[in-house]
Design an enzyme around this catalytic site. Structure first.
Site, short mmCIF file in Angstrom:
data_model
loop_
_atom_site.label_atom_id
_atom_site.label_comp_id
_atom_site.label_asym_id
_atom_site.label_seq_id
_atom_site.Cartn_x
_atom_site.Cartn_y
_atom_site.Cartn_z
N LYS A 27 0.84 -1.21 0.00
CA LYS A 27 0.00 0.00 0.00
C LYS A 27 0.87 1.26 0.00
CE LYS A 27 -1.74 1.56 4.08
NZ LYS A 27 -1.39 2.96 4.39
N ASN A 28 1.84 1.28 0.89
CA ASN A 28 2.61 2.52 1.05
C ASN A 28 3.63 2.73 -0.07
OD1 ASN A 28 1.10 3.10 3.25
ND2 ASN A 28 2.65 2.55 4.77
N CYS A 121 -5.04 8.29 9.82
CA CYS A 121 -5.14 7.70 11.15
C CYS A 121 -4.70 8.71 12.21
CB CYS A 121 -4.26 6.45 11.24
SG CYS A 121 -4.90 5.07 10.30
N ARG A 126 1.33 14.37 13.54
CA ARG A 126 1.44 14.18 12.10
C ARG A 126 1.49 15.51 11.33
NH1 ARG A 126 -1.45 8.99 9.76
NH2 ARG A 126 0.59 8.79 8.81
N ASP A 312 4.37 0.65 12.26
CA ASP A 312 3.11 0.06 11.78
C ASP A 312 2.88 -1.36 12.30
OD1 ASP A 312 2.72 2.37 10.39
OD2 ASP A 312 3.36 1.57 8.45
N ARG A 406 -8.77 -0.05 4.78
CA ARG A 406 -7.86 0.90 4.12
C ARG A 406 -6.55 0.20 3.74
NH1 ARG A 406 -6.62 6.05 7.38
NH2 ARG A 406 -5.25 6.16 5.58
N1 EPU Z 1 6.68 14.49 10.88
C1 EPU Z 1 6.90 15.82 11.14
N2 EPU Z 1 6.83 16.71 10.10
C2 EPU Z 1 6.55 16.33 8.83
C3 EPU Z 1 6.31 14.96 8.57
C4 EPU Z 1 6.39 14.06 9.62
O1 EPU Z 1 7.16 16.20 12.28
O2 EPU Z 1 6.48 17.18 7.94
C5 EPU Z 1 6.77 13.51 11.97
C6 EPU Z 1 5.42 12.80 12.22
O3 EPU Z 1 4.59 13.56 13.05
C7 EPU Z 1 5.87 11.49 12.82
C8 EPU Z 1 7.21 11.21 12.11
O4 EPU Z 1 7.63 12.46 11.57
O5 EPU Z 1 6.10 11.64 14.18
C9 EPU Z 1 7.15 10.17 11.00
O6 EPU Z 1 6.10 10.49 10.10
P1 EPU Z 1 6.20 10.22 8.55
O7 EPU Z 1 6.04 11.51 7.83
O8 EPU Z 1 7.40 9.39 8.23
O9 EPU Z 1 4.90 9.37 8.30
P2 EPU Z 1 4.05 9.44 7.00
O10 EPU Z 1 4.95 9.66 5.84
O11 EPU Z 1 2.88 10.31 7.18
C10 EPU Z 1 4.27 6.91 6.41
C11 EPU Z 1 3.32 5.77 6.24
C12 EPU Z 1 2.72 5.43 7.58
C13 EPU Z 1 3.85 5.04 8.54
C14 EPU Z 1 4.88 6.16 8.62
C15 EPU Z 1 6.10 5.79 9.43
C16 EPU Z 1 2.54 6.11 3.98
C17 EPU Z 1 1.42 6.46 3.08
N3 EPU Z 1 2.28 6.16 5.29
O12 EPU Z 1 3.49 7.95 6.94
O13 EPU Z 1 1.86 4.31 7.38
O14 EPU Z 1 3.33 4.78 9.82
O15 EPU Z 1 5.32 6.52 7.30
O16 EPU Z 1 6.73 4.68 8.91
O17 EPU Z 1 3.63 5.78 3.53
C18 EPU Z 1 0.10 2.86 7.88
O18 EPU Z 1 0.33 2.29 6.80
O19 EPU Z 1 -0.66 2.39 8.78
C19 EPU Z 1 0.74 4.14 8.16
C20 EPU Z 1 0.28 5.00 9.06
#
Ligand code: EPU
Length: 427
Positions: A27-28, A121, A126, A312, A406
């Protein structure tokens, strides 16, 4: 008209799960590749696409923007026209945080975007500050008006920049890599995420004509090109789906052979399973786990950025701790609020103490869990409820399946094929 999903799962205590299981496409990895379709005027073909709710939401957003696509099974041909609607549907965008992955491609190829603040979620703050700062460094003028993020690129297009991420954000790295691919000059992203999904995106972009080096490390260099072409790309297997089913099998003391998986990307997960008493064997594209009918051993687990243990999988692995012979410690370092499953686990009889401002859990294994009526709160917590239910006496009823759907394709069918007493019923 959309049919409102009010299904629930009925799950009973399971004998050890046994059998073979094929892993779906990731998915990701799929979501950024779908966003990357906007970077080219040529046709893109994506195969092994997981037909999950998040994939369907992303496709619906793209279709609303004017992207044309046709589908055969899990293969899709997509084409973004010369002009697209730069304002993705707010309702759909809010349903999924990954919708913000459209920002980089829209800005790079069409020079602007207007996207509703992303949802997804509720597992922590985030923030998207690193996306915004990075896109601004590439020259975009960005402002938030009435919960919409609006951005425009300078008249001559984006220009390269050195971008240091304060956290190695996965989708942030992906967004910036896509935007920088069409910017003038060489961009460097430091403290980049090195997750396999980032590598997948980089490899696909390179096939489209992008010049990217260093993906899979903390420093990624992107030399912008004038335009990108179409390509065919197959989505790699989902390491989180694989890890989720390994947790389910381990919780029941069972054995499984996962096929179509790259064990290399599962290293931290497999190490954790061995600590919990699992015997692991791997080949280039299979993983075998055998718990030999035993209860899990206690373990200590700390989530972190790849290659550390994935956040995750923290919730499904907590189930192993709740039924282990002894005391385990689980620390969540990526998100501030990712222990939603704890409340339901406690109702089931688990002994869990939260510490360090809810960032750590001390879990004392119990002999018995009991079935309850539970409502899933987020995607991975939803799967963890199923895993716990497989260990609980009596029946567990799980609602809130919109979260589960999802990210997992028909888990009731996959688990039933391994021998689990589980069914999805209406109402
Ligand atoms: N963060 C910031 N600023 C930003 C972006 C992120 O402070 O601009 C912080 C977040 O608050 C968090 C950390 O950095 O504490 C990591 O967040 P990240 O941005 O890496 O997460 P994401 O890109 O929104 C992806 C996956 C998530 C997975 C996370 C961590 C996708 C579509 N989603 O999310 O997947 O948990 O990386 O590995 O790739 C899931 O599949 O259940 C899921 C939530």
């Amino acid at each position: 008209m959309h049919r409102l999903r009010v299904d629930k799962l009925l799950v009973s205590r399971s004998d050890p799960l046994r059998g073979d299981l094929e892993v779906e496409g990731s998915k990701n990895a799929a979501l950024p590749l779908l966003a990357a379709v906007l970077l080219t005027a040529e046709e893109m073909q994506l195969s092994n696409l997981p037909m999950l709710q998040d994939t369907k939401t992303m496709l619906a957003i793209l279709a609303g923007m004017g992207v044309e696509y046709s589908q055969r099974g899990n293969c899709l041909s997509l084409e973004a026209p010369k002009t697209v609607e730069i304002f993705p549907c707010t309702r759909l965008a809010r349903a999924m945080r990954a919708s913000f992955l459209l920002a980089g491609p829209l800005l790079a190829r069409f020079g602007e975007f207007c996207i509703g603040l992303p949802g997804g979620c509720q597992i922590g703050e985030r923030s998207i500050d690193q996306h915004i700062e990075g896109l601004s460094a590439l020259g975009a003028r960005i402002e938030t008006v009435d919960s919409q993020i609006q951005a425009v690129a300078p008249a001559g297009g984006l220009t390269a920049a050195r971008i240091h991420l304060s956290v190695p954000t996965v989708t942030g790295t992906e967004n910036l890599m896509m935007a920088a691919s069409l910017a003038r000059g060489e961009s460097v992203i430091t403290n980049a995420a090195c997750d396999p999904e980032v590598v997948t995106l980089a490899q696909c972009l390179i096939r489209m004509g992008a010049k990217i080096r260093g993906h899979g490390t903390r420093t990624i260099r992107i030399e912008g090109v004038r335009s990108l072409g179409g390509t065919c790309y197959s989505i790699p297997p989902d390491r989180i789906e694989a890890g989720s089913y390994l947790a389910a099998v381990a919780a029941t003391g069972g054995r499984v052979r996962l096929t179509g998986i790259r064990p290399f990307v599962l290293q931290s997960t497999l190490r954790q399973l061995m600590q919990a008493g699992g015997c692991i064997e791997t080949t280039d594209d299979t993983v075998k786990l055998d718990m030999k009918g035993q209860r899990p051993q206690p373990f200590s687990l700390t989530t972190g950025y790849y290659p550390a243990f994935p956040t995750d999988l923290q919730a499904p692995f907590m189930v192993l701790a709740t039924v282990a012979k002894g005391v385990s410690r689980i620390e969540e370092t990526v998100f501030e609020n990712r222990f939603h499953q704890v409340q339901a686990f406690r109702q089931m009889g688990a002994d869990i103490e939260l510490q360090s401002d809810n960032r750590a859990a001390v879990v004392t294994g119990v002999d018995k869990l009991v079935g309850i009526q539970a409502v899933a709160s987020d995607l991975r917590a939803a799967f963890s409820l199923i895993v716990a239910a497989l260990r609980a006496e009596g029946e567990t009823e799980i609602r809130g399946l919109e979260h589960l759907d999802r990210g997992y394709w028909s888990p009731e069918l996959k688990l039933a094929a391994l021998g689990a007493p589980i069914e999805r019923v209406a109402g």
